[in-house]
Design a protein around this motif. Structure first.
Motif, PDB file in Angstrom:
ATOM      1  N   TYR A  76      31.519   3.439 -23.637  1.00 18.25           N
ATOM      2  CA  TYR A  76      32.821   2.932 -23.192  1.00 18.25           C
ATOM      3  C   TYR A  76      33.920   3.969 -23.386  1.00 18.25           C
ATOM      4  N   ASP A  77      34.622   4.263 -22.289  1.00 18.32           N
ATOM      5  CA  ASP A  77      35.728   5.219 -22.301  1.00 18.32           C
ATOM      6  C   ASP A  77      36.987   4.595 -21.707  1.00 18.32           C
ATOM      7  N   GLY A  78      36.967   3.263 -21.528  1.00 15.61           N
ATOM      8  CA  GLY A  78      38.068   2.601 -20.830  1.00 15.61           C
ATOM      9  C   GLY A  78      39.333   2.434 -21.636  1.00 15.61           C
ATOM     10  N   GLY A  79      39.267   2.708 -22.942  1.00 17.93           N
ATOM     11  CA  GLY A  79      40.452   2.541 -23.780  1.00 17.93           C
ATOM     12  C   GLY A  79      41.524   3.574 -23.505  1.00 17.93           C
ATOM     13  N   ASP A  80      41.155   4.861 -23.624  1.00 19.63           N
ATOM     14  CA  ASP A  80      42.131   5.928 -23.361  1.00 19.63           C
ATOM     15  C   ASP A  80      41.723   6.826 -22.192  1.00 19.63           C
ATOM     16  N   GLN A  81      40.498   6.675 -21.708  1.00 23.11           N
ATOM     17  CA  GLN A  81      39.991   7.407 -20.539  1.00 23.11           C
ATOM     18  C   GLN A  81      40.008   8.929 -20.725  1.00 23.11           C
ATOM     19  N   LYS A  82      39.998   9.390 -21.962  1.00 23.54           N
ATOM     20  CA  LYS A  82      40.077  10.833 -22.220  1.00 23.54           C
ATOM     21  C   LYS A  82      38.902  11.596 -21.617  1.00 23.54           C
ATOM     22  N   ILE A  83      37.725  10.997 -21.681  1.00 29.08           N
ATOM     23  CA  ILE A  83      36.544  11.711 -21.192  1.00 29.08           C
ATOM     24  C   ILE A  83      36.539  11.771 -19.666  1.00 29.08           C
ATOM     25  N   ALA A  84      36.935  10.684 -19.030  1.00 29.73           N
ATOM     26  CA  ALA A  84      37.029  10.702 -17.570  1.00 29.73           C
ATOM     27  C   ALA A  84      38.077  11.718 -17.115  1.00 29.73           C
ATOM     28  N   LEU A  85      39.166  11.803 -17.849  1.00 31.07           N
ATOM     29  CA  LEU A  85      40.208  12.772 -17.506  1.00 31.07           C
ATOM     30  C   LEU A  85      39.696  14.200 -17.663  1.00 31.07           C
ATOM     31  N   ALA A  86      38.774  14.403 -18.607  1.00 22.94           N
ATOM     32  CA  ALA A  86      38.224  15.742 -18.834  1.00 22.94           C
ATOM     33  C   ALA A  86      37.183  16.118 -17.784  1.00 22.94           C
ATOM     34  N   TYR A  87      36.403  15.136 -17.326  1.00 22.37           N
ATOM     35  CA  TYR A  87      35.336  15.408 -16.356  1.00 22.37           C
ATOM     36  C   TYR A  87      35.806  15.256 -14.909  1.00 22.37           C
ATOM     37  N   GLY A  88      36.716  14.326 -14.671  1.00 20.18           N
ATOM     38  CA  GLY A  88      37.246  14.137 -13.323  1.00 20.18           C
ATOM     39  C   GLY A  88      36.322  13.475 -12.322  1.00 20.18           C
ATOM     40  N   PRO A  89      35.630  12.397 -12.701  1.00 15.66           N
ATOM     41  CA  PRO A  89      34.814  11.693 -11.698  1.00 15.66           C
ATOM     42  C   PRO A  89      35.705  11.128 -10.600  1.00 15.66           C
ATOM     43  N   VAL A  90      35.205  11.160  -9.383  1.00 13.35           N
ATOM     44  CA  VAL A  90      35.976  10.688  -8.230  1.00 13.35           C
ATOM     45  C   VAL A  90      35.730   9.207  -7.964  1.00 13.35           C
ATOM     46  N   ALA A  91      34.484   8.788  -8.133  1.00 12.60           N
ATOM     47  CA  ALA A  91      34.101   7.418  -7.806  1.00 12.60           C
ATOM     48  C   ALA A  91      32.956   6.989  -8.709  1.00 12.60           C
ATOM     49  N   THR A  92      32.627   5.707  -8.649  1.00 11.57           N
ATOM     50  CA  THR A  92      31.452   5.226  -9.378  1.00 11.57           C
ATOM     51  C   THR A  92      30.382   4.814  -8.375  1.00 11.57           C
ATOM     52  N   PRO A  93      29.145   5.385  -8.554  1.00  5.86           N
ATOM     53  CA  PRO A  93      28.743   6.317  -9.608  1.00  5.86           C
ATOM     54  C   PRO A  93      28.992   7.772  -9.217  1.00  5.86           C
ATOM     55  N   HIS A  94      29.180   8.617 -10.225  1.00  5.90           N
ATOM     56  CA  HIS A  94      29.373  10.062 -10.038  1.00  5.90           C
ATOM     57  C   HIS A  94      28.592  10.743 -11.155  1.00  5.90           C
ATOM     58  N   ILE A  95      27.625  11.581 -10.792  1.00  2.00           N
ATOM     59  CA  ILE A  95      26.738  12.179 -11.787  1.00  2.00           C
ATOM     60  C   ILE A  95      27.062  13.659 -12.004  1.00  2.00           C
ATOM     61  N   PHE A  96      27.021  14.071 -13.280  1.00  2.00           N
ATOM     62  CA  PHE A  96      27.223  15.458 -13.687  1.00  2.00           C
ATOM     63  C   PHE A  96      25.957  15.902 -14.420  1.00  2.00           C
ATOM     64  N   ILE A  97      25.349  17.005 -13.991  1.00  2.43           N
ATOM     65  CA  ILE A  97      24.095  17.463 -14.590  1.00  2.43           C
ATOM     66  C   ILE A  97      24.308  18.838 -15.227  1.00  2.43           C
ATOM     67  N   PHE A  98      23.973  18.927 -16.519  1.00  2.00           N
ATOM     68  CA  PHE A  98      24.195  20.139 -17.305  1.00  2.00           C
ATOM     69  C   PHE A  98      22.867  20.756 -17.745  1.00  2.00           C
ATOM     70  N   ASP A  99      22.852  22.081 -17.842  1.00  4.79           N
ATOM     71  CA  ASP A  99      21.653  22.777 -18.313  1.00  4.79           C
ATOM     72  C   ASP A  99      21.595  22.765 -19.838  1.00  4.79           C
ATOM     73  N   LYS A 100      20.648  23.503 -20.404  1.00  3.32           N
ATOM     74  CA  LYS A 100      20.451  23.501 -21.855  1.00  3.32           C
ATOM     75  C   LYS A 100      21.679  24.019 -22.596  1.00  3.32           C
ATOM     76  N   LYS A 103      39.383   3.288 -11.913  1.00  4.46           N
ATOM     77  CA  LYS A 103      40.512   2.404 -12.210  1.00  4.46           C
ATOM     78  C   LYS A 103      41.306   3.004 -13.372  1.00  4.46           C
ATOM     79  N   TRP A 104      42.202   3.925 -13.015  1.00  2.00           N
ATOM     80  CA  TRP A 104      43.018   4.612 -14.009  1.00  2.00           C
ATOM     81  C   TRP A 104      44.075   3.670 -14.574  1.00  2.00           C
ATOM     82  N   ALA A 105      44.522   3.945 -15.785  1.00  2.00           N
ATOM     83  CA  ALA A 105      45.513   3.100 -16.458  1.00  2.00           C
ATOM     84  C   ALA A 105      46.801   2.992 -15.647  1.00  2.00           C
ATOM     85  N   SER A 106      47.078   3.995 -14.840  1.00  2.00           N
ATOM     86  CA  SER A 106      48.297   3.979 -14.025  1.00  2.00           C
ATOM     87  C   SER A 106      48.294   2.856 -12.995  1.00  2.00           C
ATOM     88  N   LYS A 107      47.123   2.232 -12.783  1.00  2.00           N
ATOM     89  CA  LYS A 107      47.020   1.153 -11.801  1.00  2.00           C
ATOM     90  C   LYS A 107      47.281  -0.227 -12.404  1.00  2.00           C
TER      91      LYS A 107
END
Length: 374
Positions: free
Chosen positions: A135-159, A210-214
């Motif tokens: 859950y990141d819906g409280g302050d949305q800090k992680i979404a703000l750091a990653y910048g997902p556009v829509a749900t679902p949005h996947i980010f894949i990282f290497d080792k 659904k950003w807090a600004s909404k």
């Protein structure tokens, strides 16, 4: 034409984004960027960070949510992705970053749950998630750091936790059908083989974040409800029987209530929530007042106070036994009484006494005339 209408409705309800950026949309993490760390609470009560997945050679982070029909359509595929690659040291984690206070009831037309932490726990249990759901819906800090556009949005990282792919999981947003482009899977396979990801970034189709600004939009929605007309029409025995026959193409939720009935008054707001959630679908809520006809003004005043812009009726005579038989011969007479009626008049649910709102929402959205997907 009907299929097109449903697609258009889904887009309207979800405020769907297709590679477009809202004014408050943060920049999406760039390919090659280091994964921002996090410390988030999971539905299992544990806290997770990047270190929690230190043993994985590949980390896939999916920004998703409960309510979005597209996100729901991908649940089984995310579970399969998790199961298929677990033995190959690929970890999958899902994050819900929507602000629950910024979600309009009109946007919940394809679900029985919103995006609160407690509802996330319920959804994860219902769907037997095999991956952490954070859950990141409280302050949305992680979404703000990653910048997902829509749900679902996947980010894949290497080792080394550098971003190698971001975008869609595949190119079929419905739960059925065969994708032509398995973008996320292709990215994982390339990384496992030590090769460059063939297509490192794609657009995403789904519901907007659904950003807090909404949150102000929710207040505007409630203000708009207050302006909708509320009516109370008189109905006779024949009219009631016709209502139950349900010659429409909509699923009907019918509640018999009275102003003097404490449980009726207490649960009525739950029906208003469902009315506003599903009224743009093939669904309608109808209330029938069991007050005596001379109490019509009192019943109307109550309905106006609840912004009950749905169809409302009051039985035209005082003979309550005729009311009972006209609604449902199986009804023993106690209030409140609620039935769910499919087109053609089939009663698929009946309840004497207060309903369970969570159970009712699930019955509605999983009924074949409504459904979770567009």
């Amino acid at each position: 034409m009907r299929v097109f209408h449903k697609l258009l409705l889904a887009i309207t309800l979800c405020v769907t984004v297709f590679g477009a950026f809202a004014a408050d949309q943060p920049e999406t993490l760039k390919i090659g960027a280091q994964a921002p760390d996090f410390n988030l609470l999971g539905v299992d009560g544990k806290r997770y960070s990047l270190k929690s997945f230190a043993g994985a050679d590949i980390l896939a982070i999916v920004f998703t949510c409960n309510h979005c029909p597209t996100a729901q359509a991908y649940e089984e595929r995310i579970k399969k992705l998790t199961a298929d690659y677990k033995a190959k040291k690929v970890a999958v984690v899902a994050i819900s970053s929507n602000d629950p206070k910024a979600i309009l009831l009109d946007e919940l037309g394809y679900t029985d749950m919103s995006d609160t932490y407690d509802e996330m726990k319920l959804r994860a249990k219902d769907m037997a998630y095999n991956f952490p759901y954070l859950y990141d819906g409280g302050d949305q800090k992680i979404a703000l750091a990653y910048g997902p556009v829509a749900t679902p949005h996947i980010f894949i990282f290497d080792k080394a936790r550098k971003l190698q792919y971001n975008g869609r999981i595949d190119d079929v947003e419905k739960p059925t059908g065969t994708p032509k482009n398995l973008d996320a899977k292709n990215a994982i396979e390339a990384l496992l083989a030590g090769k460059p990801v063939p297509v490192p970034a794609t657009k995403t189709f789904g519901c907007s974040m659904k950003w807090a600004s909404k949150e102000d939009n929710v207040k505007k929605e409630q203000t708009a409800w207050a302006k909708e007309p509320v009516t109370l029409e008189t109905i006779d025995e024949a009219g009631l029987k016709e209502l139950i026959q349900n010659k429409s193409d909509k699923l009907r939720l019918i509640n018999v209530w009275a102003t003097w009935c404490g449980p009726c008054v207490t649960e009525f707001p739950d029906f208003m929530v469902m009315h506003h959630m599903y009224r743009r679908r093939d669904f309608e809520f109808i209330s029938i007042s069991a007050d005596n006809p001379d109490k019509k003004d009192k019943a109307l005043k109550f309905l106006q106070g609840k912004f009950a812009s749905n169809k409302n009726y009051i039985f035209n005579i005082e003979d309550k036994y005729k009311l009972i038989e006209a609604v449902d011969s199986k009804w023993q007479g106690a209030l409140p009484y609620t039935i769910l009626v499919e087109p053609g008049g089939k009663i698929v649910y009946s309840q004497q006494g207060p309903i369970d709102p969570a159970k009712m929402k699930k019955l509605i959205v999983e009924n074949k005339y409504v459904g979770r997907y567009y």
